[in-house]
Design a protein around this motif. Structure first.
Motif, PDB file in Angstrom:
ATOM      1  N   GLU A  34      53.924  62.133  48.815  1.00 44.37           N
ATOM      2  CA  GLU A  34      55.190  62.274  48.095  1.00 44.37           C
ATOM      3  C   GLU A  34      55.952  60.954  48.062  1.00 44.37           C
ATOM      4  OE1 GLU A  34      57.131  63.933  45.532  1.00 44.37           O
ATOM      5  OE2 GLU A  34      55.425  65.047  46.221  1.00 44.37           O
ATOM      6  N   ILE A  89      58.329  65.886  44.014  1.00 46.53           N
ATOM      7  CA  ILE A  89      59.635  66.258  44.562  1.00 46.53           C
ATOM      8  C   ILE A  89      60.765  65.628  43.754  1.00 46.53           C
ATOM      9  CG2 ILE A  89      61.130  65.865  46.568  1.00 46.53           C
ATOM     10  CD1 ILE A  89      58.823  66.628  48.314  1.00 46.53           C
ATOM     11  N   TYR A 137      56.482  74.351  47.316  1.00 49.96           N
ATOM     12  CA  TYR A 137      56.809  73.149  48.082  1.00 49.96           C
ATOM     13  C   TYR A 137      56.903  73.406  49.582  1.00 49.96           C
ATOM     14  CZ  TYR A 137      58.092  70.879  43.691  1.00 49.96           C
ATOM     15  OH  TYR A 137      58.066  70.340  42.440  1.00 49.96           O
TER      16      TYR A 137
END
Length: 130
Positions: free
Chosen positions: A77, A6, A56
């Motif tokens: 993440e 991310i 995502y």
């Protein structure tokens, strides 16, 4: 599922992911309501579609609306983001990163936090070191 972290997304895309992590599932209107300096409704919907195309985000139909959720797991993440911060700002030194966190001062660690960190440090102790 995407293999890209991310941290490689743009600022607004990361903000949208933060909303989805926090809420679990959200409509485009809920995402819009949670964004700072929110763009237009159409822009948020477009970014959600784009994030879905990148792998995502996914959506499910809930009556007349879509509910969006993150495909990537928050814990995985967060580890990736923390590893990036560790490399970027602390030269890979966990010691320097931990010292910086503790040097932030207030609020002080609670007794439970202190005990947990002490156990983690004991578990990470090199063999033969006491």
């Amino acid at each position: 599922m995407t293999s890209k972290p991310i941290s490689e997304l743009g600022r607004r895309e990361r903000q949208i992911m933060d909303v989805l992590f926090r809420r679990g599932k959200a409509t485009a209107a809920e995402v819009l309501a949670d964004l700072p300096d929110a763009p237009s409704n159409a822009a948020v919907r477009g970014m959600l579609r784009h994030l879905e195309e990148k792998g995502y985000v996914r959506h499910e139909q809930d009556g007349p609306r879509y509910l969006y959720s993150a495909v990537v797991e928050r814990e995985a993440e967060s580890r990736s983001a923390l590893a990036h911060v560790l490399r970027t700002f602390f030269g890979g030194s966990r010691e320097n990163a931990m010292a910086a966190l503790l040097d932030l001062g207030e609020p002080r660690l609670s007794p439970d936090e202190f005990e947990r960190l002490s156990r983690l440090l004991d578990d990470a102790r090199p063999d033969g070191a006491e």
